[in-house]
Structures are given as C-alpha cells and as structure tokens.
Enzyme design. Structure first.
Site, PDB file in Angstrom:
ATOM      1  N   SER A  82      13.866 -38.481  27.539  1.00  9.20           N
ATOM      2  CA  SER A  82      13.560 -39.095  26.937  1.00  9.20           C
ATOM      3  C   SER A  82      12.747 -40.467  27.970  1.00  9.20           C
ATOM      4  O   SER A  82      11.515 -40.611  28.370  1.00  9.20           O
ATOM      5  CB  SER A  82      13.536 -39.655  25.692  1.00  9.20           C
ATOM      6  N   TYR A 134      32.374 -43.722  21.394  1.00 10.57           N
ATOM      7  CA  TYR A 134      32.067 -43.103  21.539  1.00 10.57           C
ATOM      8  C   TYR A 134      32.570 -41.403  21.823  1.00 10.57           C
ATOM      9  O   TYR A 134      32.794 -40.691  20.364  1.00 10.57           O
ATOM     10  CB  TYR A 134      30.220 -42.360  22.254  1.00 10.57           C
ATOM     11  N   THR A 142      25.350 -33.001  36.505  1.00 10.93           N
ATOM     12  CA  THR A 142      24.437 -31.506  35.090  1.00 10.93           C
ATOM     13  C   THR A 142      24.862 -31.505  33.784  1.00 10.93           C
ATOM     14  O   THR A 142      25.283 -32.592  33.449  1.00 10.93           O
ATOM     15  CB  THR A 142      24.973 -29.989  35.933  1.00 10.93           C
ATOM     16  N   PRO A 162      25.895 -40.252  40.220  1.00 13.37           N
ATOM     17  CA  PRO A 162      25.889 -40.133  41.980  1.00 13.37           C
ATOM     18  C   PRO A 162      24.395 -39.580  42.125  1.00 13.37           C
ATOM     19  O   PRO A 162      23.891 -38.581  43.134  1.00 13.37           O
ATOM     20  CB  PRO A 162      27.295 -39.641  42.315  1.00 13.37           C
ATOM     21  N   GLY A 186      36.046 -41.373  19.662  1.00 10.98           N
ATOM     22  CA  GLY A 186      35.502 -41.797  18.048  1.00 10.98           C
ATOM     23  C   GLY A 186      35.690 -40.031  17.311  1.00 10.98           C
ATOM     24  O   GLY A 186      35.908 -39.602  16.655  1.00 10.98           O
ATOM     25  N   LYS A 187      34.362 -39.538  18.687  1.00  8.84           N
ATOM     26  CA  LYS A 187      34.335 -38.053  18.009  1.00  8.84           C
ATOM     27  C   LYS A 187      35.782 -37.495  18.283  1.00  8.84           C
ATOM     28  O   LYS A 187      35.826 -36.370  17.233  1.00  8.84           O
ATOM     29  CB  LYS A 187      33.399 -37.556  18.870  1.00  8.84           C
TER      30      LYS A 187
END
Ligand SMILES: O=c1ccn([C@@H]2O[C@H](COP(=O)(O)OP(=O)(O)O[C@H]3OC[C@@H](O)[C@H](O)[C@H]3O)[C@@H](O)[C@H]2O)c(=O)[nH]1
Length: 431
Positions: A383, A339, A404, A400, A342-343
C-alpha cells in the site's frame, strides 16, 4: 485417541498445519502398537503351540488332564487369534493414515481391552504356575509335559507383559489430544437442518471482510462478525448490513463473547506494524486474552476454530523459505514483539486447548497479503508503494533493502486457503 481424519482425497502431499495429531506421529504411534501386538501374538501363539504339540511322555497323565493347563492353552490361543486380527487392523491403519473405528471405539480398540486380555493371560498362567508347582515333586522324565508347561506359562506371562506395556504406552498418547467437545444437538437433527453459524472476529477488517463476502456466498451460512473497528470499518461490510443471514456486533475480543456458533474464524488483531505498535499492550491482550476467549467459546459450543497467525512468528528467520518445522528467531523484547510473541502465545493456546480439551483447530500463518480494502495508510509495503506512486513520490525502501517477502493477493488467500479450512478434515499450508 484423537486421530486425523482419513485422507479421503489422499492427494494432499504438501507439508501442512493441522488440527490434530500429525500424520507422522500417528504413523509412529500405530507402528509402536503394531510391535506390541506382534510381540503379544508371538508369545501367546508360542505358548499355546508349546502345550498343544506336547506329545512326549508315556505315562497316563498329560497336560489336558489338568484344568489349569487347559486354561493356559485356551487363554493363550484366544489372545493369539485376537492379536492376529489386531495386527491386520494396525497394518491397515498405518497404510491409510487413518483409524479403523470412530474415536471412542478406537481408544477401546487400541488400549481399553488390553487389560481384559492381560488379566485373562495373567489368571490362566498364574493358575498354571500353581499347578506346575504342585506337580513339581511328582514330575519325572516321564512327565516331560511339566517342563513344557513351565515354558508355555513363561511365554504366556511374556504375552501378558507386552499387553500391559502397551497399555502403559497409552499415557503419552492420551495426552496428545482429547475427543472434541460435542457440537449442538441440532447439528445431528434429522428434522431440522440449521444453517452453519459462523463467527468471524475482525470481520470488518481487510482480510476479514473478504472472508465474509466469500462465506456469505453460501446460502447455508449465517455469518456473525465481531469487530471493535480499531483498524476495521463498517464500510467494508456495508453490502451485508441488514441481510437476514448477517449480523454485525461491535465487540472487543478481549471481553468474553456469548454466541452460539458452529465455526469460529479468529482474525481480530491489528496486522500492520504501525497499528500493532501503536498500543503494544493492547495488541498482546488481543492476541492472548482474545484467543483465550475464543477458545473458551469454541470449547463451550463445540465449534471448530481457525486462528490467523502470521509469518512474524518466525521473527527474523535464519532459514529461507521458512517451513513449519522451523521455530523461528524471535526477539522477545523488541518493538514488534507484542505482535510476534502475541501470535506465538496464541498458537500455543490453540494447541494446548486442542490437546487438553479436544478443540478442533486450524492455524493459518499468513504472510504479506494485499488487495482491495487495504487502508491507504496501512503502512505495509504494497500500500505504501502504491500510495507513493500515485502521489508521484519516490518509493521508500527501508533498510537493509535486501529483505524478501512472500506476497499473496487477498482473494487467493480467502478463497483458496481460509474459507474452506474449517469444513473438512484436510490440513493446509499458507504462504
Ligand atoms: O514503505 C515501506 C514499507 C515497508 N518496507 C519493508 O517491506 C517489508 C515488508 O513490510 P510490511 O510492513 O509490508 O510488513 P511485513 O511483511 O513485515 O509484515 C506484514 O505482513 C505479514 C503479516 O503477517 C504481518 O501481520 C504484517 O505485519 C519490510 O522489510 C519493510 O521494512 C519498505 O521497504 N517500505
């Protein structure tokens, strides 16, 4: 030269992503041009003045008795006057972060005509040199204009050199960006005002479906959604299915898509770690081949394109908060790399298509977004916490535990950041 749109509002002072040459780069570039123009002005003016103020010598001959010297004065005076106008234009461009003319004329104004003036100076000064050489033997103290003519000619050559150097500096800038492809002729029709046709890849997903809602509010928009429903769902779009301005296509962006559109919002890609890690090879294909396909489409139809990228391009960042000049700290072989990398490649492709083909691009690095229509099993922290709270289970904080995130509510993301991003020339920042 491709330049940023003039800052009509003038008030957007945030650091941004942008579709074109950065404002700083443009400023630097225009300053360089100003230096060349100033040098050409000084040399040409000095050359012309040197000749014109020549009053020494008591003999009957003077520089104006010779065609070649008159030519030297005229050529240098013309270039000096024109350089003065160019300098004023440069100062205006630097102060406004804008270009004076539309793109095609601007390229000519910045570089194209330099050759004309350079050759004007070259031919005049060459003719002057030839004449000075012929007169050399006859030049005495009484014919001091010969010496001054020599100096004027040298200055004229210096003016010619600065013009040629400025022309040479064009190479780098030309590669910065090409003119964007021409949009459909209907865009400019006086008689037929078509709607804005917008393609949203991944439009059945969480953020995509909210973007559809937002864009459908505008009656001048026709929205086409392409989605393979891997993580998206038709349910998210059920209120639009059957609407005359809405079309839903089951399509995987790793295959080419032939549609005629004016704008492309390229969102297609699973965004939650558990989904993008499920089939990592497919995730990379979606980001790389999918983005290539969408850029190819944008190039063919002259559409503007927005890529939704991710905060994950920063990997495990070493600086907080991340700004756009930070290039990240990304593991190229980890389980999340499909990801992240890829981005990153998708962003690279966006900028290369912009530089090479002039495609008008926007990139939004989206951080952690939450809100309605998020899958309950999406796997992301918001979620998960809500689902666990509803089930009266303890919340899982992964190690850990000190990490943030910057969170954004989905409607803020869509209404304040995404939906207008392709409509104006302003740049924007997402976090
Ligand atoms: O149940 C959980 C889930 C996650 N987490 C932690 O919460 C943090 C946030 O993780 P998330 O799974 O919500 O997702 P991330 O913030 O890492 O990336 C997500 O948001 C940004 C988007 O651009 C990415 O596409 C998306 O993957 C991580 O450090 C994770 O370890 C928990 O502590 N508990």
């Amino acid at each position: 030269m491709r330049s940023p749109q003039p800052h009509r509002s003038g008030g957007d002072t945030q650091q941004h992503f942008q579709s074109t040459v950065s404002v700083q780069k443009l400023k630097r570039f225009n300053s360089l041009i100003l230096v060349f123009r100033f040098a050409a002005f000084c040399f040409s003016l000095a050359s012309a003045v040197f000749m014109l103020t020549n009053s020494r010598g008591s003999d009957s001959l003077h520089w104006y008795n010779f065609d070649a010297f008159r030519y030297v004065v005229a050529a240098n005076a013309i270039v000096a006057i024109y350089s003065l106008f160019e300098m004023a234009a440069s100062v205006w461009e630097i102060s406004r972060n804008a270009t004076l003319f539309p793109e095609i004329c601007q390229v000519w104004f910045d570089f194209g005509h330099d050759q004309v003036f350079a050759y004007l100076l070259l031919s005049a000064n060459t003719a002057g040199t030839e004449l000075a050489r012929t007169l050399k033997d006859t030049c005495t103290d009484n014919k001091a204009f010969c010496v001054q003519s020599d100096i004027a000619i040298v200055l004229g050559f210096a003016g010619n050199w600065t013009r040629m150097s400025k022309e040479a500096s064009n190479g780098d800038h030309n590669s910065a960006a090409k003119a964007p492809p021409t949009p459909s002729p209907l865009r400019f029709s006086k008689f037929f005002q078509s709607n804005m046709r917008i393609l949203i890849t991944g439009g059945a997903g969480f953020i995509g479906s909210h973007l559809v809602d937002r864009l459908m509010e505008n009656e001048k928009n026709e929205v086409i959604v392409a989605d393979n429903y891997f993580t998206g769902s038709k349910d998210n779009l059920k209120k639009w299915i059957g609407h005359p301005r809405f079309e839903l296509i089951r399509h995987d962006v790793t295959e080419p898509l032939l549609v005629e559109v004016d704008q492309i919002y390229h969102l297609a890609c699973p965004a939650s770690p558990i989904f993008y890690k499920y089939n990592p090879v497919k995730t990379i294909k979606t980001n790389v081949i999918g983005t290539l396909n969408m850029l190819g489409l944008a190039k063919r139809v002259g559409a503007r394109i927005l890529l939704t990228s991710t905060s994950e391009v920063y990997g495990d960042p070493l600086i907080h908060p991340q700004n756009e000049s930070y290039w990240g700290n990304v593991n190229p072989i980890g389980v999340r790399s499909c990801y992240d990398e890829g981005k990153r490649v998708a962003e690279t492709l966006m900028f290369d298509y912009h530089r090479q083909h002039g495609i008008e691009i926007r990139i939004a690095r989206i951080f952690n977004t939450y809100g309605p229509r998020m899958n309950i099993d999406d796997g992301r922290v918001v979620s998960n916490f809500i689902a666990q709270a509803i089930r009266n289970e303890p919340l899982t904080v992964q190690a850990p535990g000190t990490q943030t995130r910057s969170f954004c509510y989905v409607s803020d993301m869509v209404s304040k950041k995404l939906s207008g991003a392709l409509n104006d020339g302003r740049r924007f920042k997402l976090s």
